[in-house]
Design an enzyme around this catalytic site. Structure first.
Site, short mmCIF file in Angstrom:
data_model
loop_
_atom_site.label_atom_id
_atom_site.label_comp_id
_atom_site.label_asym_id
_atom_site.label_seq_id
_atom_site.Cartn_x
_atom_site.Cartn_y
_atom_site.Cartn_z
N CYS A 142 41.21 7.22 28.89
CA CYS A 142 42.00 6.87 30.08
C CYS A 142 42.14 5.34 30.18
O CYS A 142 42.77 4.73 29.34
CB CYS A 142 41.35 7.48 31.32
SG CYS A 142 42.47 7.60 32.73
N GLU A 150 35.16 14.30 28.79
CA GLU A 150 33.84 14.23 29.43
C GLU A 150 33.80 15.01 30.74
O GLU A 150 32.72 15.28 31.27
CB GLU A 150 33.42 12.76 29.66
CG GLU A 150 34.11 12.05 30.83
CD GLU A 150 35.48 11.48 30.49
OE1 GLU A 150 36.09 11.93 29.50
OE2 GLU A 150 35.95 10.59 31.24
N HIS A 198 40.47 13.56 29.82
CA HIS A 198 39.04 13.33 30.01
C HIS A 198 38.20 14.46 29.42
O HIS A 198 37.81 15.38 30.16
CB HIS A 198 38.73 13.21 31.51
CG HIS A 198 39.26 11.96 32.12
ND1 HIS A 198 38.59 10.76 32.07
CD2 HIS A 198 40.41 11.71 32.78
CE1 HIS A 198 39.30 9.82 32.68
NE2 HIS A 198 40.41 10.37 33.11
#
Lengths: 80, 229
Positions: free
Chosen positions: B86, B205, B203
């Site tokens: 990002c 994560e 993302h």
């Protein structure tokens, strides 16, 4: 002296903000509005007194930070 | 696997990244403040998401000039793997570690939703946990994720297999409807030429725990641990 830098998106790079502004102008009733492109203006006060040296310094600033030359063009005007 | 996360003023996904790295590797990553230029050798450097310096001037432009990024660039040049997610992707393009630029989303809206990605190249330390062509679901959350590069650069990226992820529909089709932000050729993530640097807008994560609503980002971190530990 003062440097005035205009940073604009390169031709062919989509400018959704410019498009939205153009659309809003139409909504307000302004007719005959063609393509709208949005950029930014950066004003820099300089100690330098020689216009050529000032322009060179600002060109370096543009290449290193003020503009992303992948997507943006810049134009420098020196005043004072 | 030893890892380090670079933290800028305005970063906000460094904790999520730390959780994902700890879960996969069993080790807590180092948190490196953006002013630090000297830190221990690690197997992986991560530039996390957020809004470093409030996106002033351009997203990632100020972060790219942080002292810590000079060290990141030196180590990346030596071949230390670097992952940018990002805002991290935006910073890596601004430093020149990755080609192209991330522009304002074509629809001008901040987008926060689940998307589908196609894994375009599984032969890298980052993507070895996936199969070529596999479709995964992970979230995006960004305002400036519209990937731009000129046609020559895009062709070169495709020819060299540097496109890592593309936005697709559930069936794997890279069409306009599946493109959330106007990115050229639906590109969601790219590698550098040696595939030791990866930048992506989504993302992974935030898709490592069933409570996230999905776990399909976990294979990226598990693959990294297998490749680098």
């Amino acid at each position: 002296m003062k440097a005035i830098v205009h940073v604009t998106l390169k031709p062919g790079v989509l400018d959704p903000q410019g498009k939205a502004i153009g659309h809003a102008l139409g909504t307000l009733g302004f007719i005959g509005v063609g393509e709208v492109r949005q950029g930014k203006v950066i004003e820099i006060e300089l100690d330098e007194t020689d216009p050529a040296r000032a322009k060179n310094a600002v060109k370096s600033m543009c290449d290193k930070l003020l503009a992303n030359t992948v997507i943006e063009n810049y134009a420098i005007r020196i005043e004072g | 696997m030893k890892s380090a996360i670079i933290v800028f003023p305005g970063s906000n996904r460094e904790r999520d990244m730390a959780v994902a790295l700890r879960r996969a590797s069993g080790h807590d990553p180092l948190h490196i403040w953006h002013k630090d230029t000297e830190w221990p050798e690690v197997d992986l450097i991560v530039v996390p998401g957020g809004f470093s310096y409030g996106d002033y001037l351009r997203a990632g432009a100020m972060g790219a000039l942080s002292p810590a990024m000079r060290t990141v660039k030196q180590r990346a040049d030596r071949g230390v793997p670097v992952l940018g997610v990002c805002n991290g992707f935006q910073i890596l393009t601004e430093t020149g570690l990755l080609p192209g630029a991330l522009m304002r989303n074509a629809g001008l809206k901040f987008i926060c939703k689940q998307v589908h990605l196609k894994v375009e190249a599984a032969q890298s330390v980052f993507t070895s946990g996936y199969d070529d062509g596999q479709v995964i679901a992970v979230p995006v959350a960004h305002n400036d994720g519209n990937y731009f590069a000129d046609e020559d650069t895009l062709n070169r990226l495709e020819d060299r297999g540097q496109v890592a992820f593309r936005y697709v529909d559930e069936g794997g089709g890279a069409n306009e409807a599946a493109n959330p932000n106007g990115s050229r050729r639906n590109i969601a993530g790219i590698f550098n030429q040696t595939k030791t640097v990866l930048g992506l807008m989504p993302h992974p994560e935030d898709a490592v725990d069933p409570r996230h609503g999905g776990t399909e980002g976990a294979a990226l971190f598990d693959g990294l641990v297998r490749a680098l530990a």
